[in-house]
Design an enzyme around this catalytic site. Structure first.
Site, short mmCIF file in Angstrom:
data_model
loop_
_atom_site.label_atom_id
_atom_site.label_comp_id
_atom_site.label_asym_id
_atom_site.label_seq_id
_atom_site.Cartn_x
_atom_site.Cartn_y
_atom_site.Cartn_z
N ASP A 20 -0.47 -5.23 2.58
CA ASP A 20 0.77 -5.22 1.30
C ASP A 20 1.43 -6.10 0.57
OD1 ASP A 20 1.41 -3.46 3.68
OD2 ASP A 20 2.82 -4.66 4.80
N1 URA Z 1 -0.56 -5.71 8.73
C1 URA Z 1 0.01 -4.97 8.03
O1 URA Z 1 1.14 -4.87 8.62
N2 URA Z 1 0.53 -4.99 6.80
C2 URA Z 1 -0.97 -6.37 6.28
O2 URA Z 1 -0.37 -5.82 5.46
C3 URA Z 1 -1.73 -6.05 6.26
C4 URA Z 1 -2.42 -5.32 8.03
#
Ligand code: URA
Length: 232
Positions: free
Chosen positions: A101
């Site tokens: 993310d």
């Molecule tokens: N899980 C999440 O919630 N975000 C990420 O960036 C990676 C795994």
């Protein structure tokens, strides 16, 4: 692979420049002339005006992705992880193997090896990904048990995973899937909230602790071997 992609990678030109060059002629595959940018080339020997050309080597980069940057190859308005690489890497057709993310930090593998990326991301390979999550509420032993045995994150029940408490508000979690916002959704499912998330290990490799957020380095042969063993 399409000939125009091969030529673009091999000669460091754009796809449209490659298409123009191909139409002007001079490319052969195992001696036979090639005139179509859409022609498929695989294991043939490709020559341009008699000179052998080859696609650049495969590249594998471990990046400590900083928060605030997109795991994408390009974006009209926002900075992407590829923008953090110097110019010399531009010609290799690198892309992130999977996504973190925008606000997640940590280990991101950048490569131009589509086959390897496909395998590390394949659910069948059950490649482990370890994250350190800073939480808004203390995590109890009961909640750890629930997380480890699978939680419903909206129509999908997560596979068994490992959770280790580093301190009452910080947990290390290793999952083998890569669902969208998976770790955040898993903690939400046990009435918690991820305040900050960092991936510390991927496909059997630890993030190099000397890499500050935004820094990167190429994998060494042994590290690549470790990944290949994980996805065999
Ligand atoms: N899980 C999440 O919630 N975000 C990420 O960036 C990676 C795994």
């Amino acid at each position: 692979m399409r000939l125009d992609k091969f030529v673009s990678d091999a000669l460091g030109v754009t796809r449209s420049e490659a298409r123009d060059m191909i139409r002007r002629g001079g490319f052969t595959a195992d001696g036979a002339p090639l005139g179509s940018p859409a022609a498929h080339v695989d294991c043939q020997e490709i020559r341009y005006k008699g000179e052998k050309i080859s696609a650049p080597d495969k590249i594998y980069i471990m990046m400590n992705k900083p928060a605030g940057v997109l795991s994408a190859t390009e974006d009209k308005t926002q900075r992407t992880v590829l923008d953090l690489l110097p110019e010399r890497y531009r010609r290799y057709g690198l892309f992130p193997a999977g996504r973190l993310d925008k606000d997640t930090e940590g280990f991101l593998l950048l490569t131009n090896d589509g086959a390897l990326a496909h395998k590390v991301l394949s659910p069948k390979k059950k490649v482990g990904k370890t994250y350190v999550a800073r939480l808004s509420r203390e995590l109890t032993a009961e909640k750890i048990y629930v997380l480890e045995n699978g939680v419903d994150i909206g129509g999908y029940v997560t596979r068994p995973c490992q959770v280790e408490l580093l301190d009452p508000l910080t947990a290390k979690i290793t999952v083998v899937e890569g669902k969208f916002h998976q770790v955040k959704k898993m903690f939400l499912a046990v009435d918690n909230h991820v305040e900050a998330l960092r991936r510390v290990s991927f496909a059997g490799l630890e993030l190099d602790g000397s890499l500050a957020p935004g820094e990167f380095r190429e994998l060494c042969t042994k590290e690549l071997g470790d990944i290949l063993r994980t996805i065999q």
